[in-house]
Design a protein around this motif. Sequence first.
Motif, mmCIF file in Angstrom:
data_model
loop_
_atom_site.group_PDB
_atom_site.id
_atom_site.type_symbol
_atom_site.label_atom_id
_atom_site.label_comp_id
_atom_site.label_asym_id
_atom_site.label_seq_id
_atom_site.Cartn_x
_atom_site.Cartn_y
_atom_site.Cartn_z
ATOM 1 N N UNK A 221 51.537 38.580 42.227
ATOM 2 C CA UNK A 221 50.922 37.931 43.376
ATOM 3 C C UNK A 221 51.501 36.536 43.570
ATOM 4 N N UNK A 222 52.057 36.308 44.739
ATOM 5 C CA UNK A 222 52.697 35.031 45.066
ATOM 6 C C UNK A 222 51.767 34.209 45.949
ATOM 7 N N UNK A 223 51.164 33.177 45.390
ATOM 8 C CA UNK A 223 50.274 32.260 46.110
ATOM 9 C C UNK A 223 49.172 32.991 46.891
ATOM 10 N N UNK A 224 48.385 33.855 46.248
ATOM 11 C CA UNK A 224 47.390 34.624 47.005
ATOM 12 C C UNK A 224 46.212 33.801 47.502
ATOM 13 N N UNK A 225 46.014 32.578 46.960
ATOM 14 C CA UNK A 225 44.889 31.763 47.439
ATOM 15 C C UNK A 225 45.352 30.603 48.314
ATOM 16 N N UNK A 226 46.630 30.549 48.620
ATOM 17 C CA UNK A 226 47.163 29.471 49.450
ATOM 18 C C UNK A 226 46.579 29.555 50.858
ATOM 19 N N UNK A 227 46.018 28.471 51.350
ATOM 20 C CA UNK A 227 45.485 28.421 52.698
ATOM 21 C C UNK A 227 44.067 28.932 52.848
ATOM 22 N N UNK A 228 43.439 29.363 51.757
ATOM 23 C CA UNK A 228 42.079 29.884 51.846
ATOM 24 C C UNK A 228 41.052 28.756 51.774
ATOM 25 N N UNK A 229 39.898 28.985 52.414
ATOM 26 C CA UNK A 229 38.800 28.032 52.283
ATOM 27 C C UNK A 229 38.084 28.282 50.954
ATOM 28 N N UNK A 230 37.164 27.402 50.561
ATOM 29 C CA UNK A 230 36.507 27.565 49.257
ATOM 30 C C UNK A 230 35.865 28.931 49.050
ATOM 31 N N UNK A 231 35.256 29.486 50.093
ATOM 32 C CA UNK A 231 34.639 30.807 49.958
ATOM 33 C C UNK A 231 35.694 31.886 49.737
ATOM 34 N N UNK A 232 36.804 31.790 50.484
ATOM 35 C CA UNK A 232 37.886 32.756 50.305
ATOM 36 C C UNK A 232 38.507 32.674 48.923
ATOM 37 N N UNK A 233 38.637 31.451 48.392
ATOM 38 C CA UNK A 233 39.178 31.270 47.043
ATOM 39 C C UNK A 233 38.246 31.896 46.016
ATOM 40 N N UNK A 234 36.948 31.684 46.176
ATOM 41 C CA UNK A 234 35.984 32.268 45.236
ATOM 42 C C UNK A 234 36.052 33.791 45.261
ATOM 43 N N UNK A 235 36.129 34.372 46.452
ATOM 44 C CA UNK A 235 36.198 35.830 46.569
ATOM 45 C C UNK A 235 37.467 36.370 45.906
ATOM 46 N N UNK A 236 38.587 35.685 46.115
ATOM 47 C CA UNK A 236 39.836 36.138 45.508
ATOM 48 C C UNK A 236 39.762 36.003 43.989
ATOM 49 N N UNK A 237 39.208 34.914 43.511
ATOM 50 C CA UNK A 237 39.076 34.711 42.065
ATOM 51 C C UNK A 237 38.237 35.826 41.435
ATOM 52 N N UNK A 238 37.112 36.143 42.045
ATOM 53 C CA UNK A 238 36.241 37.188 41.506
ATOM 54 C C UNK A 238 36.926 38.562 41.560
ATOM 55 N N UNK A 239 37.698 38.809 42.608
ATOM 56 C CA UNK A 239 38.423 40.072 42.719
ATOM 57 C C UNK A 239 39.440 40.217 41.598
ATOM 58 N N UNK A 240 40.219 39.181 41.356
ATOM 59 C CA UNK A 240 41.255 39.253 40.322
ATOM 60 C C UNK A 240 40.643 39.410 38.930
ATOM 61 N N UNK A 241 39.527 38.731 38.675
ATOM 62 C CA UNK A 241 38.856 38.877 37.386
ATOM 63 C C UNK A 241 38.330 40.290 37.199
ATOM 64 N N UNK A 242 37.795 40.889 38.259
ATOM 65 C CA UNK A 242 37.299 42.281 38.175
ATOM 66 C C UNK A 242 38.444 43.235 37.882
ATOM 67 N N UNK A 243 39.546 43.060 38.595
ATOM 68 C CA UNK A 243 40.696 43.946 38.392
ATOM 69 C C UNK A 243 41.206 43.872 36.964
ATOM 70 N N UNK A 244 41.203 42.672 36.413
ATOM 71 C CA UNK A 244 41.691 42.475 35.047
ATOM 72 C C UNK A 244 40.707 43.027 34.012
ATOM 73 N N UNK A 245 39.432 42.723 34.176
ATOM 74 C CA UNK A 245 38.438 43.080 33.166
ATOM 75 C C UNK A 245 37.969 44.524 33.259
ATOM 76 N N UNK A 246 37.783 45.017 34.483
ATOM 77 C CA UNK A 246 37.221 46.354 34.653
ATOM 78 C C UNK A 246 38.288 47.440 34.741
ATOM 79 N N UNK A 247 39.438 47.111 35.335
ATOM 80 C CA UNK A 247 40.489 48.118 35.489
ATOM 81 C C UNK A 247 41.660 47.897 34.535
ATOM 82 N N UNK A 248 41.634 46.805 33.794
ATOM 83 C CA UNK A 248 42.676 46.554 32.800
ATOM 84 C C UNK A 248 44.028 46.183 33.368
ATOM 85 N N UNK A 249 44.069 45.693 34.611
ATOM 86 C CA UNK A 249 45.353 45.326 35.209
ATOM 87 C C UNK A 249 45.889 44.035 34.597
#
Length: 303
Positions: free
Chosen positions: A154-182
């Motif tokens: 992922x190349x700069x996936x949170x660039x240009x996002x507002x605080x809510x968008x950054x939080x949503x992206x952060x939570x998504x990436x953590x889920x993918x890593x922890x729950x799906x093992x990516x």
Amino acid sequence: MAVIQTVGLSKRYKDRWAVDGLNLQVEQGDIYGFIGQNGAGKSTTLKLLCGLAKPTQGEALIFGKPIRDSVARRRVGALIEQPGLYPDLSGRENLRLYAVLLGLDSPERQVEAVLKTVGLSSKEKKPVCHYSMGMKQRLGVGLALLGGPDLLLLDEPINGLDPEGIREMRELLLRLNREQGLTILISSHILGELSKIATRYGVIRAGRMAEQIAAAELEQKCADYLLLRADQPQKAAALLEQALRLTRWEMRPEGEIRIYETTDAKAVGQTLAQAGIAVEEMSLRRQDLEDYFLERMGGADRV
């Protein structure tokens, strides 16, 4: 297990080396924060890793196989720069189109699963040109998830996002890593956000790897430390290590000594004075994350 390993990876454009002898290693299960100034070679490296650019020299292995190996490449999902979305189609239609182009089995089922994963409604019919930036970026990650990859680039996936968008992206990436093992390699210049999810970091400077460090080790290095300058730094360091039984300290190139464990400053001063070593400066400091990385990147320019 090394999911990504590069050895002397290099890419030359005319008279400029965008990536120069890069040695990078990402372990299975990492969220690897890839950091560097603009022009340091982050995006070029990601393009090399997903086969969008051909290396001039060196090699890169994905799951132990060359990038050109079709089996290895099918295990990689990538979002480089901006997601390639068709603006007049809905998110669902974009995903379905890419699923068909990729020749995936049961494309409808995969599209449904991806929409649920990235938090987008499967009933949403408005075209993506009316999506928020955060929705577009999550849809871009969704495109990278088609086919069930084991590695995300992922190349700069949170660039240009507002605080809510950054939080949503952060939570998504953590889920993918922890729950799906990516395993995830993510480049970003927003160091504060990266520090909330990264398990390891790589710092690239002028196309070369300046440092790779685990998050736990970085946390120790960014803790409070006693800064010491003395007129005989090498002798002072050796003496303090022996006399005070120091285990966590370092000598900086300019002769500055940093002691990272709880130490009695008075005892330090007395030990050096008894040995005839003059103390030029001694103070308690704290190095924050941004200072640490800026120092290794070679300046305070925007990363």
